[in-house]
Design an enzyme around this catalytic site. Structure first.
Site, short mmCIF file in Angstrom:
data_model
loop_
_atom_site.label_atom_id
_atom_site.label_comp_id
_atom_site.label_asym_id
_atom_site.label_seq_id
_atom_site.Cartn_x
_atom_site.Cartn_y
_atom_site.Cartn_z
N CYS A 183 0.82 -1.21 0.00
CA CYS A 183 0.00 0.00 0.00
C CYS A 183 0.86 1.27 0.00
O CYS A 183 1.48 1.57 -1.00
CB CYS A 183 -0.97 -0.04 1.17
N ARG A 208 -12.91 6.22 -0.78
CA ARG A 208 -11.71 5.43 -0.52
C ARG A 208 -12.01 4.01 -0.97
O ARG A 208 -13.17 3.57 -0.95
CB ARG A 208 -11.37 5.46 0.98
N HIS A 243 -3.37 -5.45 2.61
CA HIS A 243 -2.97 -5.60 4.01
C HIS A 243 -3.56 -6.92 4.51
O HIS A 243 -4.13 -7.69 3.75
CB HIS A 243 -3.58 -4.47 4.85
N1 GLN Z 1 -1.96 6.96 2.28
C1 GLN Z 1 -2.17 6.06 1.15
C2 GLN Z 1 -3.61 6.15 0.59
O1 GLN Z 1 -4.53 6.44 1.31
C3 GLN Z 1 -1.88 4.61 1.53
C4 GLN Z 1 -2.71 4.13 2.71
C5 GLN Z 1 -2.29 2.77 3.21
O2 GLN Z 1 -1.11 2.43 3.31
N2 GLN Z 1 -3.34 1.95 3.58
O3 GLN Z 1 -3.79 5.85 -0.58
#
Ligand code: GLN
Length: 243
Positions: free
Chosen positions: A83, A120, A191
């Site tokens: 990520c 998101r 993750h």
């Molecule tokens: N900050 C990055 C985003 O929101 C990655 C987030 C994360 O590592 N889950 O895309």
């Protein structure tokens, strides 16, 4: 610092699956301002992080450290970025505030922020990993994990994704790709942490590293009943559309 959603579980999974086979492992934390190359490690893990952590580490990555990590990748070193760490393995990660955080450039890709009308990308993911070189006839292998990112990653024309999304969003929720792969560097949005529920991928990373010194190296099989049950539990829920 880059350990969002317990991505350190990937370190533990590699360590235990080696030790269960009698292969000793030393884990080296590489923090801000600490060099990479002198550790002489065989596997490099770069976990996820919120925009805040990514902003904190880009200065550290933009100098010799980023060049060292890219040199390790170009030399066939084994790297897994997750990520936020994955995003910084590309050319840049652009924050919602419009700040372009420079990446290491291992993958020809970039990540743009979500537009105000875009959500998101959150949820469980099931994806089919594309066969590795020379394994075209191999049984397609799947991975499961959990994603939560605002960024939308666009792969450059020649960049190979790690996998194709079966269910979930992946790189951008549009082109059906998940992650990226180049030589022995793998990037993913998953993750979970990723590796404990995907033991075949853990072993692949270990093999890729050990075969750099002995290309005939084989790993003894382990009793993966618990890991496979964990995979099946999530994959079953995802396939049933229970997210
Ligand atoms: N900050 C990055 C985003 O929101 C990655 C987030 C994360 O590592 N889950 O895309």
């Amino acid at each position: 610092m880059m350990n969002l959603y317990g991505d350190r579980g990937n370190v533990i999974s590699i360590k235990k699956r080696c030790e269960w086979r009698g292969i000793e492992v030393e884990v080296v934390d590489v923090g801000l301002g600490e060099p990479i190359r002198p550790t002489g490690c065989d596997v490099f893990l770069f976990g996820g992080g919120q925009d805040r952590e990514q902003t904190l580490l880009v200065d550290d990555l933009s100098g010799a450290k980023g060049r060292e990590l890219k040199a390790i990748a170009e030399d066939g070193g084994v790297i897994l970025g997750v990520c936020g760490g994955y995003q910084l393995m590309g050319h840049y990660y652009e924050t919602p505030e419009g700040e372009k955080l420079p990446g290491v450039g291992i993958f020809d890709m970039h990540t743009r922020p979500r537009r105000p009308d875009e959500p998101r990308l959150i949820g469980n993911v099931l994806a089919r990993v594309r066969p590795l070189e020379g394994e075209a006839d191999a049984t397609p292998r799947e991975i499961v994990g959990f994603e939560n990112h605002g960024g939308r990653t666009e792969l450059g024309g020649g960049t190979e994704p790690l996998a194709d999304v079966i269910s979930g969003y992946g790189n951008n929720g549009r082109d059906g790709t998940e992650g990226a792969r180049r030589l022995n560097s793998y990037g993913t949005y998953l993750h979970g942490s990723l590796l404990p529920k995907n033991p075949w991928l853990t072993d692949q990373l270990i093999l890729n590293a050990l075969r750099r010194t002995d290309d005939s190296f084989e790993l003894e099989p382990l009793d993966d009943a618990a890991e496979k049950a964990a995979f099946a539990s999530v994959a079953g829920r995802v396939r049933a559309g229970k997210g």
